[in-house]
Design a protein around this motif. Structure first.
Motif, PDB file in Angstrom:
ATOM      1  N   ALA A  83      -0.191   2.689   8.136  1.00  0.00           N
ATOM      2  CA  ALA A  83      -0.956   1.713   7.358  1.00  0.00           C
ATOM      3  C   ALA A  83      -0.307   1.380   6.029  1.00  0.00           C
ATOM      4  CB  ALA A  83      -2.378   2.243   7.118  1.00  0.00           C
ATOM      5  N   CYS A  84       0.640   2.196   5.570  1.00  0.00           N
ATOM      6  CA  CYS A  84       1.197   2.020   4.232  1.00  0.00           C
ATOM      7  C   CYS A  84       2.652   1.571   4.287  1.00  0.00           C
ATOM      8  CB  CYS A  84       1.090   3.321   3.441  1.00  0.00           C
ATOM      9  SG  CYS A  84      -0.617   3.841   3.146  1.00  0.00           S
ATOM     10  N   ASP A 105      -0.647   7.778   5.120  1.00  0.00           N
ATOM     11  CA  ASP A 105      -0.690   7.162   6.451  1.00  0.00           C
ATOM     12  C   ASP A 105       0.541   6.274   6.617  1.00  0.00           C
ATOM     13  OD1 ASP A 105      -1.192   5.802   8.797  1.00  0.00           O
ATOM     14  OD2 ASP A 105      -3.312   5.449   8.353  1.00  0.00           O
ATOM     15  N   LEU A 118      -6.729   3.421  -5.189  1.00  0.00           N
ATOM     16  CA  LEU A 118      -7.693   2.988  -4.166  1.00  0.00           C
ATOM     17  C   LEU A 118      -8.808   4.003  -3.958  1.00  0.00           C
ATOM     18  CD1 LEU A 118      -5.219   1.439  -1.553  1.00  0.00           C
ATOM     19  CD2 LEU A 118      -6.567   0.272  -3.312  1.00  0.00           C
ATOM     20  N   CYS A 150       0.837  -1.200   0.000  1.00  0.00           N
ATOM     21  CA  CYS A 150       0.000   0.000   0.000  1.00  0.00           C
ATOM     22  C   CYS A 150       0.868   1.245   0.000  1.00  0.00           C
ATOM     23  CB  CYS A 150      -0.915  -0.001   1.236  1.00  0.00           C
ATOM     24  SG  CYS A 150      -2.064   1.387   1.271  1.00  0.00           S
ATOM     25  N   SER A 195      -8.465   7.371  -4.548  1.00  0.00           N
ATOM     26  CA  SER A 195      -7.865   8.569  -3.956  1.00  0.00           C
ATOM     27  C   SER A 195      -8.607   9.827  -4.402  1.00  0.00           C
ATOM     28  CB  SER A 195      -6.395   8.669  -4.357  1.00  0.00           C
ATOM     29  OG  SER A 195      -6.283   8.817  -5.766  1.00  0.00           O
ATOM     30  N   GLY A 241       0.599   5.555   0.482  1.00  0.00           N
ATOM     31  CA  GLY A 241      -0.277   6.638   0.918  1.00  0.00           C
ATOM     32  C   GLY A 241       0.349   7.503   1.990  1.00  0.00           C
ATOM     33  N   ARG A 267      -2.227   0.937  -4.537  1.00  0.00           N
ATOM     34  CA  ARG A 267      -1.678  -0.356  -4.124  1.00  0.00           C
ATOM     35  C   ARG A 267      -0.865  -0.928  -5.284  1.00  0.00           C
ATOM     36  NH1 ARG A 267      -6.149  -3.001  -3.039  1.00  0.00           N
ATOM     37  NH2 ARG A 267      -6.099  -2.664  -0.785  1.00  0.00           N
ATOM     38  N   SER A 276      -3.834  10.857  -0.660  1.00  0.00           N
ATOM     39  CA  SER A 276      -4.788  10.285   0.279  1.00  0.00           C
ATOM     40  C   SER A 276      -4.060   9.407   1.289  1.00  0.00           C
ATOM     41  CB  SER A 276      -5.835   9.462  -0.472  1.00  0.00           C
ATOM     42  OG  SER A 276      -6.573  10.277  -1.357  1.00  0.00           O
ATOM     43  N   ARG A 277      -4.759   9.135   2.413  1.00  0.00           N
ATOM     44  CA  ARG A 277      -4.133   8.321   3.464  1.00  0.00           C
ATOM     45  C   ARG A 277      -3.788   6.935   2.917  1.00  0.00           C
ATOM     46  NH1 ARG A 277      -4.720   9.581   8.732  1.00  0.00           N
ATOM     47  NH2 ARG A 277      -5.159   7.416   9.288  1.00  0.00           N
ATOM     48  N   ARG A 278      -4.714   6.328   2.182  1.00  0.00           N
ATOM     49  CA  ARG A 278      -4.449   5.073   1.472  1.00  0.00           C
ATOM     50  C   ARG A 278      -4.698   5.375   0.000  1.00  0.00           C
ATOM     51  NH1 ARG A 278      -4.570   0.188   4.043  1.00  0.00           N
ATOM     52  NH2 ARG A 278      -5.852  -0.703   2.378  1.00  0.00           N
ATOM     53  N   HIS A 279      -3.631   5.667  -0.726  1.00  0.00           N
ATOM     54  CA  HIS A 279      -3.774   6.256  -2.053  1.00  0.00           C
ATOM     55  C   HIS A 279      -3.815   5.203  -3.170  1.00  0.00           C
ATOM     56  CE1 HIS A 279      -3.308  10.007  -4.525  1.00  0.00           C
ATOM     57  NE2 HIS A 279      -3.011   9.097  -5.442  1.00  0.00           N
TER      58      HIS A 279
END
Length: 227
Positions: free
Chosen positions: A54-55, A51, A84, A47, A86, A49, A70, A65-68
């Motif tokens: 989380a990434c 974050d 994802l 992942c 974004s 992003g 993958r 984005s936080r999870r942009h």
């Protein structure tokens, strides 16, 4: 902690415990025209992003984005990228339209990926190398010979010494054969003349002295086993 190997371009990653099945792919990261980072990709899903918890690969820009997005890396080093959903999109090869959300796209060698307004470009390299050529390297061209080198190649020795040796060799063959020898080798036109080898002359003188000595001793020559 990121599961990616990172480092400056050209720096090899630490060797894994098991040998990889194919060369590892990577992202060469550019800021403008400057190469600022190299990210080597491992097999699996990763992942990207803002974050950092989380990434696997942080995208440190407010527009991301936080999870942009993958990445999916297969065992052969192929890479799929997926946006994802974004807010400001993932762009491929400078296109003005972002990738569709949740659509997987396979990256080609040299593909350039940008994320939202992040100014850095992520250029995909598969890691595949062209097979080394098995053709032998061409032999270097021989340098032209100067006059002195040509003389040495022709005579194999200073001209005077070469003529002396040729003359001695011709003399050992006898008159007519020696003259023919010199003519065939081109020595005659350079002034070589047939002359008896010194070693042969010395041998004949020694033999004649032995014969005379034996004769004076009354036949000792035959008793010595030389007759």
């Amino acid at each position: 902690m990121s599961r990616f190997d990172r480092g400056p371009a050209g720096t090899p990653a630490a060797a894994p415990e098991a040998a990889p099945q194919a060369a590892r792919p990577r992202f060469d990261v550019y800021d403008g025209d400057a190469l600022v980072d190299t990210i080597r990709l491992t097999e699996g899903s990763h992942c990207l992003g803002r974050d950092t918890d989380a990434c696997d690969l942080p995208l440190e820009h407010a527009s991301c984005s936080r999870r942009h997005a993958r990445l999916a890396v297969d065992a052969r080093g192929g890479v799929l990228i997926e946006d994802l959903g974004s807010a400001q999109g993932t762009f491929l090869d400078g296109a003005s339209t972002p990738l569709a959300a949740l659509e997987r796209v396979r990256l080609k060698e040299g593909a350039s990926v940008t994320f939202a307004a992040l100014p850095r470009r992520y250029v995909y390299r598969s890691g595949a190398q062209a097979p080394a050529s098995t053709a032998p390297a061409p032999a270097p061209a021989a340098a032209p010979l100067d006059a002195d080198a040509k003389r040495k190649k022709l005579w194999g020795a200073p001209k005077k010494d070469a003529l002396e040796k040729w003359g001695e060799a011709a003399g050992s063959l006898g008159g007519a054969r020696g003259d023919k020898f010199l003519k065939l080798l081109g020595g005659a036109k350079h002034g070589a003349t047939a002359k008896k080898r010194k070693a042969d002359s010395k041998g004949e003188d020694d033999l004649e002295r032995q014969y005379e000595s034996a004769r004076r001793r009354g036949g000792a020559w035959n008793r010595q086993g030389l007759g």
